[in-house]
Enzyme design. Structure first.
Site, PDB file in Angstrom:
ATOM      1  N   GLY A  75       0.815  -1.215   0.000  1.00 22.03           N
ATOM      2  CA  GLY A  75       0.000   0.000   0.000  1.00 22.03           C
ATOM      3  C   GLY A  75       0.842   1.255   0.000  1.00 22.03           C
ATOM      4  O   GLY A  75       2.001   1.242   0.424  1.00 22.03           O
ATOM      5  N   ASP A  76       0.245   2.331  -0.472  1.00 23.67           N
ATOM      6  CA  ASP A  76       0.920   3.625  -0.439  1.00 23.67           C
ATOM      7  C   ASP A  76      -0.132   4.721  -0.503  1.00 23.67           C
ATOM      8  O   ASP A  76      -1.233   4.509  -1.042  1.00 23.67           O
ATOM      9  CB  ASP A  76       1.896   3.791  -1.602  1.00 23.67           C
ATOM     10  N   SER A  77       0.185   5.881   0.059  1.00 23.96           N
ATOM     11  CA  SER A  77      -0.759   6.996   0.074  1.00 23.96           C
ATOM     12  C   SER A  77      -0.066   8.314  -0.283  1.00 23.96           C
ATOM     13  O   SER A  77       1.097   8.524   0.068  1.00 23.96           O
ATOM     14  CB  SER A  77      -1.415   7.140   1.455  1.00 23.96           C
ATOM     15  N   GLY A 112      -3.098   3.559  -2.720  1.00 26.04           N
ATOM     16  CA  GLY A 112      -2.912   2.466  -3.661  1.00 26.04           C
ATOM     17  C   GLY A 112      -2.942   1.133  -2.954  1.00 26.04           C
ATOM     18  O   GLY A 112      -2.498   1.017  -1.801  1.00 26.04           O
TER      19      GLY A 112
END
Length: 207
Positions: A75-77, A112
């Site tokens: 995940g990523d933000s 994501g």
């Protein structure tokens, strides 16, 4: 089915635990800044595309080094305000600049999600997509409140320099969309991805 989390985010880990999933955490060695620089060398790309690129890179890197069997979630933000994309500020100076800019405004938090099906480290299948939620900040947060918040260290390590599930919650007027996206991991998105790979979301729940 075992879920592995390829993320060092305490918020993502806590979110999973809150919904009954206890993942194993995997390390990754992705240089996020270098990846962003390479991806934008020929021009900027949309925030939704960037978070998905980063999420997938983390999942793939963790899968290649851990050699596990199960589902691996990366995940990523990133936070977007006035068309400009921001990640973690890292320093108090940057965090203060961002808070002065976003005070009283509405931005968009992009998260994501990349989910891989791994068998002994070999990727059998993969799915993923990004989600986004609008966040509106209060317009009366004072300079002293901003300084106090930054002094806690909390905003230095999160996209957009704010949290919705900790000390920063009092500075958020409203959100429009999935609140878990703002934390960095949409639970609804995870369920959809698990189903797309042919598994049951409820099988991820701990006994």
């Amino acid at each position: 089915m075992q879920l592995f989390l390829a993320s060092t985010s305490p918020a993502r880990l806590q979110t999973l635990r809150q919904v009954g999933i206890v993942p194993s955490v995997l390390d990754h060695s992705v240089d996020e800044e270098a990846l962003v620089e390479a991806a934008t060398a020929s021009g900027p790309i949309p925030a939704g595309e960037m978070v998905q690129l980063l999420a997938r890179a983390k999942a793939l890197d963790a899968a290649s080094t851990a050699g596990v069997t199960g589902l691996i979630l990366g995940g990523d933000s990133l936070f977007e305000v006035d068309g400009e994309i921001f990640g973690k500020p890292h320093t108090p100076e940057r965090a203060k600049q961002r808070w002065y800019r976003q005070r009283g405004k509405t931005g968009v938090l992009h998260s994501g999600h990349s989910l891989l099906h791994s068998q002994y480290g070999e990727i059998v299948a993969e799915v993923g997509f990004a989600t986004h939620t609008s966040v509106t900040f209060v317009d009366d947060v004072s300079d002293d409140e901003i300084d106090a918040y930054i002094a806690t260290g909390e905003p230095l390590k999160v996209a957009g320099a704010f949290t919705i599930d900790a000390k920063g919650a009092g500075f958020i007027e409203s959100i429009d969309g999935d609140p878990y996206t703002v934390v960095g991991l949409s639970v609804a998105a995870l369920r959809r991805l698990v189903r797309q790979l042919g598994f049951s979301y409820t099988d991820l729940w701990s006994a």
